[in-house]
Write an enzyme that holds these catalytic residues in place. Structure first.
Site, mmCIF file in Angstrom:
data_model
loop_
_atom_site.group_PDB
_atom_site.id
_atom_site.type_symbol
_atom_site.label_atom_id
_atom_site.label_comp_id
_atom_site.label_asym_id
_atom_site.label_seq_id
_atom_site.Cartn_x
_atom_site.Cartn_y
_atom_site.Cartn_z
ATOM 1 C CB CYS A 191 -0.920 -0.037 1.214
ATOM 2 S SG CYS A 191 -1.838 1.465 1.456
ATOM 3 C CE LYS B 181 -4.994 5.381 -6.132
ATOM 4 N NZ LYS B 181 -4.980 3.916 -6.019
ATOM 5 N N GLY C 162 -8.904 -3.615 -15.166
ATOM 6 C CA GLY C 162 -9.429 -3.502 -13.803
ATOM 7 C C GLY C 162 -9.019 -2.138 -13.258
ATOM 8 C CE1 TYR C 163 -7.091 -0.234 -7.169
ATOM 9 C CE2 TYR C 163 -8.029 -2.427 -7.270
ATOM 10 C CZ TYR C 163 -7.185 -1.521 -6.675
ATOM 11 O OH TYR C 163 -6.422 -1.899 -5.614
ATOM 12 C CB VAL D 179 -1.956 -10.517 -24.660
ATOM 13 C CG1 VAL D 179 -0.480 -10.583 -25.014
ATOM 14 C CG2 VAL D 179 -2.447 -9.078 -24.639
ATOM 15 C CG HIS E 52 -25.648 25.259 -1.374
ATOM 16 N ND1 HIS E 52 -25.886 24.448 -2.456
ATOM 17 C CD2 HIS E 52 -25.605 26.540 -1.820
ATOM 18 C CE1 HIS E 52 -26.005 25.223 -3.529
ATOM 19 N NE2 HIS E 52 -25.829 26.489 -3.176
HETATM 20 P P1 FAD Z 1 0.700 -5.796 1.909
HETATM 21 O O1 FAD Z 1 0.457 -4.370 1.924
HETATM 22 O O2 FAD Z 1 0.973 -6.470 0.615
HETATM 23 O O3 FAD Z 1 1.917 -6.064 2.890
HETATM 24 C C1 FAD Z 1 2.455 -7.338 3.064
HETATM 25 C C2 FAD Z 1 3.886 -7.190 3.536
HETATM 26 O O4 FAD Z 1 4.350 -8.472 3.937
HETATM 27 C C3 FAD Z 1 4.843 -6.701 2.458
HETATM 28 O O5 FAD Z 1 5.516 -5.548 2.919
HETATM 29 C C4 FAD Z 1 5.813 -7.867 2.245
HETATM 30 O O6 FAD Z 1 7.137 -7.443 1.989
HETATM 31 C C5 FAD Z 1 5.724 -8.592 3.581
HETATM 32 N N1 FAD Z 1 6.020 -10.013 3.497
HETATM 33 C C6 FAD Z 1 5.511 -10.908 2.624
HETATM 34 N N2 FAD Z 1 5.983 -12.150 2.895
HETATM 35 C C7 FAD Z 1 6.814 -12.019 3.961
HETATM 36 C C8 FAD Z 1 7.601 -12.932 4.695
HETATM 37 N N3 FAD Z 1 7.629 -14.245 4.406
HETATM 38 N N4 FAD Z 1 8.351 -12.453 5.712
HETATM 39 C C9 FAD Z 1 8.340 -11.131 6.010
HETATM 40 N N5 FAD Z 1 7.603 -10.211 5.348
HETATM 41 C C10 FAD Z 1 6.840 -10.667 4.351
HETATM 42 N N6 FAD Z 1 -5.971 -0.631 -1.933
HETATM 43 C C11 FAD Z 1 -6.817 0.326 -1.510
HETATM 44 O O7 FAD Z 1 -7.527 0.135 -0.522
HETATM 45 N N7 FAD Z 1 -6.891 1.545 -2.160
HETATM 46 C C12 FAD Z 1 -6.139 1.811 -3.247
HETATM 47 O O8 FAD Z 1 -6.228 2.904 -3.814
HETATM 48 C C13 FAD Z 1 -5.228 0.821 -3.701
HETATM 49 N N8 FAD Z 1 -4.431 1.056 -4.762
HETATM 50 C C14 FAD Z 1 -3.536 0.111 -5.147
HETATM 51 C C15 FAD Z 1 -2.700 0.372 -6.218
HETATM 52 C C16 FAD Z 1 -1.775 -0.563 -6.639
HETATM 53 C C17 FAD Z 1 -0.864 -0.241 -7.792
HETATM 54 C C18 FAD Z 1 -1.684 -1.812 -5.948
HETATM 55 C C19 FAD Z 1 -0.667 -2.851 -6.362
HETATM 56 C C20 FAD Z 1 -2.502 -2.093 -4.869
HETATM 57 C C21 FAD Z 1 -3.428 -1.146 -4.459
HETATM 58 N N9 FAD Z 1 -4.294 -1.382 -3.399
HETATM 59 C C22 FAD Z 1 -5.177 -0.416 -2.994
HETATM 60 C C23 FAD Z 1 -4.302 -2.674 -2.679
HETATM 61 C C24 FAD Z 1 -3.547 -2.557 -1.349
HETATM 62 O O9 FAD Z 1 -2.231 -2.142 -1.589
HETATM 63 C C25 FAD Z 1 -3.560 -3.902 -0.630
HETATM 64 O O10 FAD Z 1 -4.896 -4.351 -0.504
HETATM 65 C C26 FAD Z 1 -2.950 -3.797 0.757
HETATM 66 O O11 FAD Z 1 -1.633 -3.315 0.697
HETATM 67 C C27 FAD Z 1 -2.984 -5.150 1.447
HETATM 68 O O12 FAD Z 1 -2.427 -5.020 2.704
HETATM 69 P P2 FAD Z 1 -1.754 -6.270 3.432
HETATM 70 O O13 FAD Z 1 -1.370 -5.801 4.789
HETATM 71 O O14 FAD Z 1 -2.636 -7.452 3.326
HETATM 72 O O15 FAD Z 1 -0.464 -6.640 2.568
#
Ligand code: FAD
Length: 459
Positions: free
Chosen positions: A43, A52, A184-185, A239, A438
């Protein structure tokens, strides 16, 4: 080998993991968080925040170009120029600031943070491969918060000119010709941003619509804007091949086959749980495909092992991960909490933005549906963006609000009000009877509620 013990070990420092760890520690739980890269997760580092920031910068540049051409509202500027390196530095500054904030939060909360990759040895033991050698952590409770990773397409492995969203966000220059696979988004947000920065963008989508989870009425304006930006949209197109040397994609649509030249190809065809190398094979977790199955307390099928965020079935969104992180922190601290949320708001930061909370009309048979157009909204007119609408879906019998969708300028800032109405079980009459300031875009929400409750003032 160094050995540590704690009550709670959180694997992954994304929005799910860091919220869970800091809340648990503040509730008195002895907590360790392990992160392989940098806290903030997808995120903050490569997802919501940098995308963003890029969208905002692209919008500013695009407006300046339009102003130079058309002199909007009597304002004219001379030909604007783009120093994309500076744009990227600014974007990275925003990311760095937020990530340092998370570091500070974890420290202040009393969380011990380890940098390294975690791997389960069993349901109570994890080995962390860190910079200073391996560490064994024994924990009474473990949270899997490892997030997700982008899906690759067969024949188009990431690398070279084939980019995932992380690669696209790190580009040094906007590519001259960008092909985006997947409407997708994420694909739409980034494709639109690069078009506004000057790239020639083609979007390729296998389905017959963009954002197929939404009805055509919600997505129509986004399609129009893609057209206006000169983005070529190829629907029902697959593709089937890639020539890296010539930079040529092979496309197939029905019986016809075609090629498309591209300097860069952004693949945004979905994301999947990031569980590789985590050693889940050492545990006996119930799974739904790659996802880790959980109950309403985010508990997996193994006692003391929890999962939150993108590794669990459901919407892959940061705010869902954070809400789940709060639940697990409370449960581990012995506080009552469970997932009882009525809705998870979803936002597409497209142009214009689309938001949806609760049920769509197609999901609420027999419901009363009302719509209020931004064309009759004073604020939208003053912003010179009188396009889109707010749509309210209410139960016929008592007008309880079941869903709200909107498309239009800046509707992302309205969505929390919509979610509050659903979460609080409000009726259309409650929203209609609340004075909305308003001139604001939010008046369209009140007007759509008035239309259900009595009659719209401006309808
Ligand atoms: P993550 O944020 O993916 O964090 C997981 C962490 O775990 C990572 O830092 C990774 O390095 C760490 N990790 C993984 N495996 C291990 C391991 N074995 N040991 C130690 N560390 C590990 N969501 C929104 O709500 N709004 C948005 O506008 C939005 N925009 C997005 C735009 C893009 C381009 C992308 C790719 C995603 C977007 N998302 C958005 C989705 C959002 O980023 C995710 O839903 C969110 O980050 C999920 O949070 P999380 O805590 O599950 O995992």
């Amino acid at each position: 080998m160094t050995e540590l013990r704690c009550s709670l070990l959180v694997i992954g420092g994304g929005p799910g993991g860091y919220i869970c760890a800091s809340r648990a520690a503040r509730l008195g739980v002895d907590t360790i968080l392990v992160e392989g890269r940098r806290v903030g997760g997808t995120c903050l580092n490569v997802g919501c925040i940098p995308s963003k920031a890029l969208i905002h910068a692209a919008e500013l540049y695009h407006d300046a170009v339009r102003q130079a051409g058309e002199g909007m509202q009597g304002i004219s500027v001379s030909a604007p120029s783009l120093d994309f390196g500076q744009t990227q530095d600014w974007k990275q500054g925003v990311v760095d600031r937020l990530c340092s904030g998370v570091d500070g939060l974890l420290e202040k909360s009393g969380v011990k943070t380890l940098t390294g990759w975690a791997r389960f040895r069993d349901g109570k033991t994890v080995e962390v491969e860190g910079e200073t050698g391996p560490v064994i952590v024994r924990a009474e409770n473990i949270v899997i918060a490892t997030g997700s990773r982008p899906v690759e397409l067969p024949g188009l492995p990431f690398g070279g000119r084939i980019l995932d969203s992380t690669g696209a966000l790190a580009l040094e220059e906007p590519p001259k010709r960008l092909a985006v696979i997947g409407a997708g988004y994420i694909g739409l947000e980034l494709g639109t941003a690069f078009a506004k920065l000057g790239s020639e963008v083609t979007m390729i989508e296998a389905a017959d619509a963009i954002l197929p989870q939404y009805d055509e009425k919600l997505t129509r304006r986004v399609r129009r804007q893609l057209d206006a930006l000169g983005i070529a949209l190829k629907l029902e197109t697959k593709v089937t091949g890639w020539d890296e040397l010539d930079g040529k994609l092979t496309l197939e649509s029905g019986e016809t086959s075609d090629t498309l030249e591209a300097d860069r190809v952004l693949v945004t065809v979905g994301r999947q749980p990031a569980v590789d190398g985590l050693g889940l094979g050492e545990l006996s977790l119930r799974r739904q495909g790659e996802f880790v199955e959980i109950d309403d307390r985010c508990q997996t099928s193994m006692r003391g092992v929890y999962a939150i965020g993108d590794v669990t079935p459901g919407l892959m969104l940061a705010h869902r991960a954070m809400a789940q992180g709060e639940i697990v922190a409370d449960v581990v601290a012995g506080e009552p909490n469970a997932w009882d949320r009525a809705c998870v708001p979803a936002v597409c930061f497209t142009d214009p933005e689309i938001v949806s909370v609760g049920l769509l009309p197609s999901e609420a048979e027999g419901a009363r549906v009302s719509e209020f157009s931004f064309r009759a909204n004073g604020r939208a007119l003053t912003l010179d963006r009188a396009e889109g609408f707010v749509r309210l879906v209410a139960r016929e019998s008592d007008h309880v609000i079941l869903g709200v969708q909107a498309v239009g300028p800046g509707v992302s800032e309205l969505v929390s009000g919509f979610a509050l109405a659903i979460e609080a079980g409000l009726r259309a009459e409650d929203v209609a009877g609340t004075i909305h300031a308003h001139p604001t875009l939010s008046e369209a929400f009140q007007e759509s509620a008035l239309a259900v409750a009595s009659m719209a003032n401006h309808g």
